[in-house]
Design a protein around this motif. Structure first.
Motif, PDB file in Angstrom:
ATOM      1  N   UNK A 153      -1.608  82.713   2.411  1.00 13.22           N
ATOM      2  CA  UNK A 153      -1.603  83.713   1.331  1.00 13.22           C
ATOM      3  C   UNK A 153      -0.212  84.273   1.079  1.00 13.22           C
ATOM      4  N   UNK A 154       0.704  84.023   2.006  1.00 19.61           N
ATOM      5  CA  UNK A 154       2.072  84.496   1.793  1.00 19.61           C
ATOM      6  C   UNK A 154       2.697  85.038   3.066  1.00 19.61           C
ATOM      7  N   UNK A 155       3.906  85.543   2.896  1.00 17.32           N
ATOM      8  CA  UNK A 155       4.668  86.099   4.017  1.00 17.32           C
ATOM      9  C   UNK A 155       4.571  87.615   3.986  1.00 17.32           C
ATOM     10  N   UNK A 156       4.172  88.178   5.112  1.00 15.80           N
ATOM     11  CA  UNK A 156       4.180  89.640   5.258  1.00 15.80           C
ATOM     12  C   UNK A 156       5.531  89.966   5.906  1.00 15.80           C
ATOM     13  N   UNK A 157       6.433  90.512   5.113  1.00 20.09           N
ATOM     14  CA  UNK A 157       7.808  90.682   5.578  1.00 20.09           C
ATOM     15  C   UNK A 157       7.932  91.851   6.552  1.00 20.09           C
ATOM     16  N   UNK A 158       8.614  91.565   7.654  1.00 25.34           N
ATOM     17  CA  UNK A 158       8.838  92.582   8.706  1.00 25.34           C
ATOM     18  C   UNK A 158       7.535  93.308   9.036  1.00 25.34           C
ATOM     19  N   UNK A 159       6.490  92.531   9.286  1.00 17.54           N
ATOM     20  CA  UNK A 159       5.138  93.070   9.384  1.00 17.54           C
ATOM     21  C   UNK A 159       4.735  93.472  10.801  1.00 17.54           C
ATOM     22  N   UNK A 160       5.093  92.666  11.776  1.00 19.00           N
ATOM     23  CA  UNK A 160       4.553  92.913  13.123  1.00 19.00           C
ATOM     24  C   UNK A 160       5.614  92.692  14.198  1.00 19.00           C
ATOM     25  N   UNK A 165       9.209  88.594  22.120  1.00 21.22           N
ATOM     26  CA  UNK A 165      10.265  87.931  21.356  1.00 21.22           C
ATOM     27  C   UNK A 165      11.449  88.887  21.203  1.00 21.22           C
ATOM     28  N   UNK A 166      11.217  89.963  20.478  1.00 19.62           N
ATOM     29  CA  UNK A 166      12.274  90.950  20.280  1.00 19.62           C
ATOM     30  C   UNK A 166      11.611  92.312  20.116  1.00 19.62           C
ATOM     31  N   UNK A 167      11.302  92.963  21.229  1.00 23.77           N
ATOM     32  CA  UNK A 167      10.577  94.236  21.143  1.00 23.77           C
ATOM     33  C   UNK A 167      11.311  95.221  20.239  1.00 23.77           C
ATOM     34  N   UNK A 168      10.548  95.926  19.411  1.00 27.17           N
ATOM     35  CA  UNK A 168      11.143  96.955  18.555  1.00 27.17           C
ATOM     36  C   UNK A 168      11.646  96.428  17.224  1.00 27.17           C
ATOM     37  N   UNK A 169      11.604  95.089  17.030  1.00 26.95           N
ATOM     38  CA  UNK A 169      12.113  94.523  15.777  1.00 26.95           C
ATOM     39  C   UNK A 169      10.974  93.787  15.055  1.00 26.95           C
ATOM     40  N   UNK A 170      10.371  94.395  14.014  1.00 26.83           N
ATOM     41  CA  UNK A 170       9.265  93.719  13.339  1.00 26.83           C
ATOM     42  C   UNK A 170       9.704  92.403  12.713  1.00 26.83           C
ATOM     43  N   UNK A 171       8.796  91.430  12.771  1.00 30.99           N
ATOM     44  CA  UNK A 171       9.118  90.064  12.342  1.00 30.99           C
ATOM     45  C   UNK A 171       8.326  89.683  11.093  1.00 30.99           C
TER      46      UNK A 171
END
Ligand SMILES: CC(C)(COP(=O)(O)OP(=O)(O)OC[C@H]1O[C@@H](n2cnc3c(N)ncnc32)[C@H](O)[C@@H]1OP(=O)(O)O)[C@@H](O)C(=O)NCCC(=O)NCCS
Length: 184
Positions: A153-160, A165-171
């Protein structure tokens, strides 16, 4: 009639069943403590078996409050624990799914087989929208979803956040869904 999901399901090569208290050590040793395996999952890698016991408590809560919950996947050939999957109900008609497999069980089509079974399990409940989120760089997982007929359905930008991987940095996350037709 839509209702509760079975606690045990068999596929061609797997037995999928509701987790039990005595599964904690095997889950911990096979995949939940493995940094490679847990790189792209939404929960922190387990540092001790107590973390896995916490997952089993969450699983029981899910099975009590919902028509289904997590499943463990065992090889039918030798009964080894190979991974896990499941359904997380957000409403009676909307559930999320996912999967995680032990490193030495990758590349055998198990995720595809388990996800196909989860679609069938969801179909037996009132779920109409089954969806999955995966990290935008996780090609293998996206491919499994596409093989099973999920639509991106698409890309949820900076969603979770991905805690391993990189705690504190939404991907950025890809949102996939499949729509299940209403049973007659
Ligand atoms: C992602 C994961 C579930 C895949 O499990 P699996 O049992 O190896 O998956 P399958 O064998 O059913 O299918 C994998 C497909 O992806 C393909 N694939 C593997 N790596 C790939 C990559 N880097 N890019 C594109 N496709 C890839 C495989 O070729 C296969 O497709 P094919 O059958 O058309 O050849 C497994 O690697 C895993 O458990 N990873 C750790 C946990 C995880 O990340 N879970 C998902 C969170 S969203």
């Amino acid at each position: 009639m839509a209702g509760r999901a079975p606690e045990r399901v068999e596929t061609a090569r797997l037995v999928l069943r509701r987790p039990r208290a005595e599964d904690a050590a095997a889950i911990f040793l096979r995949y939940s403590s493995d940094r490679d395996v847990t790189r792209y999952v939404g929960w922190p890698v387990h540092g001790s078996v107590d973390d896995t016991v916490g997952f089993l408590s969450y699983s029981d809560t899910e099975w009590e409050r919902s028509p289904a919950g997590p499943y463990l996947a065992f090889s039918r050939e030798d009964s080894t624990l190979v991974g896990g999957t499941g359904l997380a109900f957000e409403t009676p008609f909307r559930a999320a799914t996912g999967y995680v497999f032990a490193r030495n069980a990758w590349g055998r089509g198990y995720a595809t087989e388990a996800l196909t079974a989860m679609i069938d399990v969801a179909r037996a409940t009132a779920v109409r929208r089954l969806y999955a989120l995966c990290h935008a760089d996780h090609r293998a997982s996206a491919h499994v979803l596409e093989k099973c007929g999920f639509h991106c359905e698409g890309t949820l930008r900076r969603y979770a956040e991905f805690p391993n991987l990189e705690p504190g940095e939404p991907q950025d996350v890809l949102c996939y869904s499949t729509i299940l037709e209403k049973l007659l």
